[in-house]
Write a protein that holds these residues in place. Structure first.
Motif, PDB file in Angstrom:
ATOM      1  N   VAL A 161       0.830  -1.204   0.000  1.00 23.96           N
ATOM      2  CA  VAL A 161       0.000   0.000   0.000  1.00 23.96           C
ATOM      3  C   VAL A 161       0.867   1.257   0.000  1.00 23.96           C
ATOM      4  N   ASP A 162       0.259   2.374  -0.437  1.00 16.23           N
ATOM      5  CA  ASP A 162       0.970   3.654  -0.406  1.00 16.23           C
ATOM      6  C   ASP A 162       0.813   4.280   0.983  1.00 16.23           C
ATOM      7  N   ASP A 163       1.255   5.509   1.145  1.00 19.94           N
ATOM      8  CA  ASP A 163       1.219   6.168   2.454  1.00 19.94           C
ATOM      9  C   ASP A 163      -0.190   6.415   2.976  1.00 19.94           C
ATOM     10  N   ASN A 164      -1.194   6.348   2.080  1.00 18.00           N
ATOM     11  CA  ASN A 164      -2.593   6.532   2.482  1.00 18.00           C
ATOM     12  C   ASN A 164      -3.350   5.207   2.530  1.00 18.00           C
ATOM     13  N   ASN A 165      -2.619   4.102   2.525  1.00 18.22           N
ATOM     14  CA  ASN A 165      -3.175   2.748   2.575  1.00 18.22           C
ATOM     15  C   ASN A 165      -3.993   2.376   1.349  1.00 18.22           C
ATOM     16  N   ASN A 166      -3.717   3.024   0.226  1.00 18.95           N
ATOM     17  CA  ASN A 166      -4.323   2.622  -1.042  1.00 18.95           C
ATOM     18  C   ASN A 166      -3.466   1.522  -1.652  1.00 18.95           C
ATOM     19  N   PRO A 167      -4.085   0.428  -2.108  1.00 20.63           N
ATOM     20  CA  PRO A 167      -3.286  -0.645  -2.709  1.00 20.63           C
ATOM     21  C   PRO A 167      -2.597  -0.146  -3.977  1.00 20.63           C
ATOM     22  N   LYS A 168      -1.292  -0.409  -4.076  1.00 21.53           N
ATOM     23  CA  LYS A 168      -0.570   0.008  -5.281  1.00 21.53           C
ATOM     24  C   LYS A 168       0.067  -1.156  -6.004  1.00 21.53           C
ATOM     25  N   ILE A 169       0.366  -2.234  -5.298  1.00 19.91           N
ATOM     26  CA  ILE A 169       0.927  -3.430  -5.922  1.00 19.91           C
ATOM     27  C   ILE A 169       0.228  -4.638  -5.318  1.00 19.91           C
ATOM     28  N   LEU A 170      -0.279  -5.525  -6.161  1.00 24.53           N
ATOM     29  CA  LEU A 170      -0.891  -6.765  -5.709  1.00 24.53           C
ATOM     30  C   LEU A 170      -0.066  -7.904  -6.272  1.00 24.53           C
ATOM     31  N   LYS A 171       0.368  -8.789  -5.399  1.00 25.50           N
ATOM     32  CA  LYS A 171       1.154  -9.939  -5.835  1.00 25.50           C
ATOM     33  C   LYS A 171       0.563 -11.185  -5.215  1.00 25.50           C
ATOM     34  N   ASP A 172       0.686 -12.288  -5.926  1.00 24.11           N
ATOM     35  CA  ASP A 172       0.150 -13.525  -5.365  1.00 24.11           C
ATOM     36  C   ASP A 172       1.198 -14.611  -5.222  1.00 24.11           C
ATOM     37  N   HIS A 173       2.485 -14.234  -5.300  1.00 24.29           N
ATOM     38  CA  HIS A 173       3.462 -15.305  -5.145  1.00 24.29           C
ATOM     39  C   HIS A 173       4.862 -14.875  -4.772  1.00 24.29           C
ATOM     40  N   GLU A 174       5.187 -13.605  -4.737  1.00 23.96           N
ATOM     41  CA  GLU A 174       6.553 -13.238  -4.395  1.00 23.96           C
ATOM     42  C   GLU A 174       6.557 -12.006  -3.511  1.00 23.96           C
ATOM     43  N   GLU A 175       7.643 -11.835  -2.787  1.00 26.75           N
ATOM     44  CA  GLU A 175       7.814 -10.695  -1.917  1.00 26.75           C
ATOM     45  C   GLU A 175       7.985  -9.433  -2.756  1.00 26.75           C
ATOM     46  N   PRO A 176       7.390  -8.324  -2.317  1.00 29.83           N
ATOM     47  CA  PRO A 176       7.591  -7.072  -3.048  1.00 29.83           C
ATOM     48  C   PRO A 176       9.004  -6.565  -2.851  1.00 29.83           C
ATOM     49  N   LYS A 177       9.523  -5.888  -3.844  1.00 26.87           N
ATOM     50  CA  LYS A 177      10.826  -5.258  -3.733  1.00 26.87           C
ATOM     51  C   LYS A 177      10.572  -3.803  -3.359  1.00 26.87           C
ATOM     52  N   THR A 178      10.956  -3.425  -2.131  1.00 23.50           N
ATOM     53  CA  THR A 178      10.727  -2.073  -1.667  1.00 23.50           C
ATOM     54  C   THR A 178      12.033  -1.470  -1.212  1.00 23.50           C
ATOM     55  N   GLU A 179      12.081  -0.153  -1.246  1.00 22.90           N
ATOM     56  CA  GLU A 179      13.259   0.544  -0.762  1.00 22.90           C
ATOM     57  C   GLU A 179      13.096   0.799   0.725  1.00 22.90           C
ATOM     58  N   CYS A 180      14.179   0.693   1.454  1.00 18.45           N
ATOM     59  CA  CYS A 180      14.142   0.945   2.897  1.00 18.45           C
ATOM     60  C   CYS A 180      14.624   2.352   3.205  1.00 18.45           C
TER      61      CYS A 180
END
Length: 125
Positions: free
Chosen positions: A106-125
């Motif tokens: 989800v984005d900063d407002n809890n809106n879904p932005k990426i939906l995946k059904d099998h792998e971990e999302p790649k996010t920046e820390c």
């Protein structure tokens, strides 16, 4: 043999509400629950990215479209408003059974932005 595997996850949700004087639980927007395959009253593990706290509670269905992520009761003491959390639900699976988790980033407002059904999302820390 059964294994406990990740079934659904809401990744980097923002805590929008705290209510210490309520029975313990987490309130989650109904739409986010459906996207992550999480049901009302289901046991979830929550990890607070800001402070490292890890705890378990059960889910209460929040108003669809409200984008609420609200911690209640004792769990409210584990987070602060605006904290980023990961909400995870697990299932029991037999070896070889389809166990691809539903992952909702989800984005900063809890809106879904990426939906995946099998792998971990790649996010920046």
């Amino acid at each position: 043999m059964f294994r406990i595997l990740l079934k659904g996850k809401i990744h980097r949700a923002t805590v929008t509400e705290k209510n210490i004087h309520y029975e313990g639980s987490v309130t989650i927007d109904e739409e986010l629950m459906e996207l992550a395959d999480i049901e009302e009253n289901e046991l979830v593990q929550i990890v607070d990215i800001n402070n490292g706290a890890r705890f378990e509670t059960y889910v209460i269905k929040g108003e669809r479209g409200s984008r609420i992520i609200g911690l209640n009761g004792a769990a409210a003491r584990m987070v602060e408003l605006g904290d980023k959390v990961i909400i995870m639900a697990y299932g029991l699976y037999e070896k070889g059974e389809n166990s691809k988790p539903k992952i909702v980033v989800v984005d900063d407002n809890n809106n879904p932005k990426i939906l995946k059904d099998h792998e971990e999302p790649k996010t920046e820390c």
